[in-house]
Design an enzyme around this catalytic site. Structure first.
Site, mmCIF file in Angstrom:
data_model
loop_
_atom_site.group_PDB
_atom_site.id
_atom_site.type_symbol
_atom_site.label_atom_id
_atom_site.label_comp_id
_atom_site.label_asym_id
_atom_site.label_seq_id
_atom_site.Cartn_x
_atom_site.Cartn_y
_atom_site.Cartn_z
ATOM 1 C CB SER A 65 -0.960 0.050 1.026
ATOM 2 O OG SER A 65 -1.979 -1.144 1.083
ATOM 3 C CD GLU A 67 5.683 0.371 -2.115
ATOM 4 O OE1 GLU A 67 4.932 -0.597 -1.663
ATOM 5 O OE2 GLU A 67 6.621 0.393 -1.277
ATOM 6 C CB CYS A 89 -6.007 -4.834 2.651
ATOM 7 S SG CYS A 89 -6.325 -5.391 4.423
ATOM 8 C CB ILE A 91 -3.860 -6.084 8.283
ATOM 9 C CG1 ILE A 91 -4.670 -6.390 7.269
ATOM 10 C CG2 ILE A 91 -4.085 -6.911 9.946
ATOM 11 C CD1 ILE A 91 -4.880 -8.094 7.191
ATOM 12 C CG HIS A 97 5.737 -0.816 9.322
ATOM 13 N ND1 HIS A 97 5.465 -1.795 8.498
ATOM 14 C CD2 HIS A 97 6.453 -0.060 8.604
ATOM 15 C CE1 HIS A 97 6.005 -1.545 7.213
ATOM 16 N NE2 HIS A 97 6.703 -0.490 7.302
ATOM 17 C CG PHE A 122 -7.543 6.367 0.749
ATOM 18 C CD1 PHE A 122 -8.598 6.116 1.824
ATOM 19 C CD2 PHE A 122 -6.296 6.377 0.951
ATOM 20 C CE1 PHE A 122 -7.769 5.515 3.068
ATOM 21 C CE2 PHE A 122 -5.858 5.711 2.098
ATOM 22 C CZ PHE A 122 -6.571 5.250 3.213
ATOM 23 N NE ARG A 136 -14.680 -2.129 8.218
ATOM 24 C CZ ARG A 136 -15.199 -2.986 9.484
ATOM 25 N NH1 ARG A 136 -14.752 -4.373 9.270
ATOM 26 N NH2 ARG A 136 -15.740 -2.457 10.236
HETATM 27 N N1 LIG Z 1 2.227 -4.509 6.329
HETATM 28 C C1 LIG Z 1 1.581 -4.244 5.255
HETATM 29 C C2 LIG Z 1 2.340 -3.589 4.165
HETATM 30 N N2 LIG Z 1 3.788 -3.389 4.246
HETATM 31 C C3 LIG Z 1 4.541 -3.096 3.032
HETATM 32 C C4 LIG Z 1 4.527 -1.468 2.720
HETATM 33 O O1 LIG Z 1 3.185 -1.217 2.019
HETATM 34 C C5 LIG Z 1 5.453 -1.429 1.648
HETATM 35 O O2 LIG Z 1 5.494 -1.959 0.563
HETATM 36 C C6 LIG Z 1 6.909 -1.630 2.473
HETATM 37 O O3 LIG Z 1 6.903 -0.904 3.487
HETATM 38 C C7 LIG Z 1 8.071 -1.267 1.390
HETATM 39 O O4 LIG Z 1 7.965 0.023 1.045
HETATM 40 N N3 LIG Z 1 1.538 -3.257 3.180
HETATM 41 C C8 LIG Z 1 0.371 -3.438 2.919
HETATM 42 O O5 LIG Z 1 -0.335 -3.120 1.917
HETATM 43 N N4 LIG Z 1 -0.557 -4.013 3.783
HETATM 44 C C9 LIG Z 1 0.227 -4.331 5.123
HETATM 45 O O6 LIG Z 1 -0.457 -4.956 5.953
HETATM 46 C C1 LIG Z 2 1.430 -2.809 8.718
HETATM 47 C C2 LIG Z 2 2.466 -3.645 8.699
HETATM 48 O O1 LIG Z 2 3.413 -3.429 7.921
HETATM 49 C C3 LIG Z 2 2.494 -4.630 9.259
HETATM 50 O O2 LIG Z 2 2.171 -6.043 8.620
HETATM 51 C C4 LIG Z 2 3.822 -4.925 10.237
HETATM 52 O O3 LIG Z 2 3.659 -6.013 11.232
HETATM 53 P P1 LIG Z 2 4.471 -5.519 12.588
HETATM 54 O O4 LIG Z 2 4.064 -4.251 12.946
HETATM 55 O O5 LIG Z 2 4.132 -6.724 13.404
HETATM 56 O O6 LIG Z 2 5.927 -5.526 11.977
#
Ligand SMILES: Nc1c(NC[C@H](O)[C@H](O)[C@H](O)CO)[nH]c(=O)[nH]c1=O
Ligand SMILES: CC(=O)[C@@H](O)COP(=O)(O)O
Length: 158
Positions: A65, A67, A89, A91, A97, A122, A136
């Site tokens: 997301s 990107e 999505c 989560i 993060h 969005f 959802r």
């Molecule tokens: N944890 C989730 C991510 N993490 C990856 C980031 O979006 C991104 O690709 C990375 O940080 C490199 O820039 N992305 C989601 O879409 N959903 C998640 O739950």
């Molecule tokens: C939203 C995220 O990037 C998530 O998956 C990262 O999980 P964590 O906060 O447990 O490292």
């Protein structure tokens, strides 16, 4: 709580204009693919059900997301695209993060829409649990992809 009181895909058909010649870009995050594919299906079906031509809808994937903003910009800058829908999505995990991604993508997509003066929607779920996401993305609370598609259509009819 508001979401639990209504199906997010319920919407008025008011202000739905002819979109038969409109061209849409859909950017889909590959993270939580089971959810984002449902969002994409909902968005695609809703666009077509409201008169868009399949040949006028282009899909691009991005890794996550975060990107979506740049992927959305690469489509929004194209003169042959009238509106962009960004689907993802994010989560909640154990760390902050989640907060940084959600904040970045919300602001990023907004900036792209304002920069290119066209709808960049969005369509990103930000649930605490996977079940909330499923609810959802075609579950009891509707499909955020449907909602994003209707939003794009209504903005084109502004
Ligand atoms: N944890 C989730 C991510 N993490 C990856 C980031 O979006 C991104 O690709 C990375 O940080 C490199 O820039 N992305 C989601 O879409 N959903 C998640 O739950
Ligand atoms: C939203 C995220 O990037 C998530 O998956 C990262 O999980 P964590 O906060 O447990 O490292």
């Amino acid at each position: 709580m508001a979401t639990s009181l209504k199906n997010l895909s319920q919407h008025s058909d008011a202000n739905i204009k002819d979109i038969s010649d409109r061209r849409f870009g859909i950017v889909v995050s590959e993270w939580n693919e089971e959810v984002t594919e449902s969002l994409y299906s909902g968005a695609l079906e809703t666009l077509i059900a409201n008169g868009a031509k399949r040949g006028n809808i282009i899909r691009k994937n991005v890794p996550g997301s975060f990107e979506l903003s740049l992927g959305g910009q690469w489509l929004a800058q194209r003169e042959d695209i009238d509106a962009v829908i960004c689907l993802g999505c994010v989560i909640q995990g154990e760390t902050r993060h989640f907060d940084f991604i959600c904040d970045a993508v919300a602001h990023g997509i907004t900036e792209v829409a304002l920069k290119y003066n066209k709808p960049v929607i969005f369509g990103v779920l930000t649930p605490e649990t996977q079940q909330q996401a499923f609810d959802r993305a075609g579950g009891k609370h509707g499909n955020k992809g449907d909602e994003a598609a209707i939003t794009a259509i209504k903005m084109l009819g502004f």
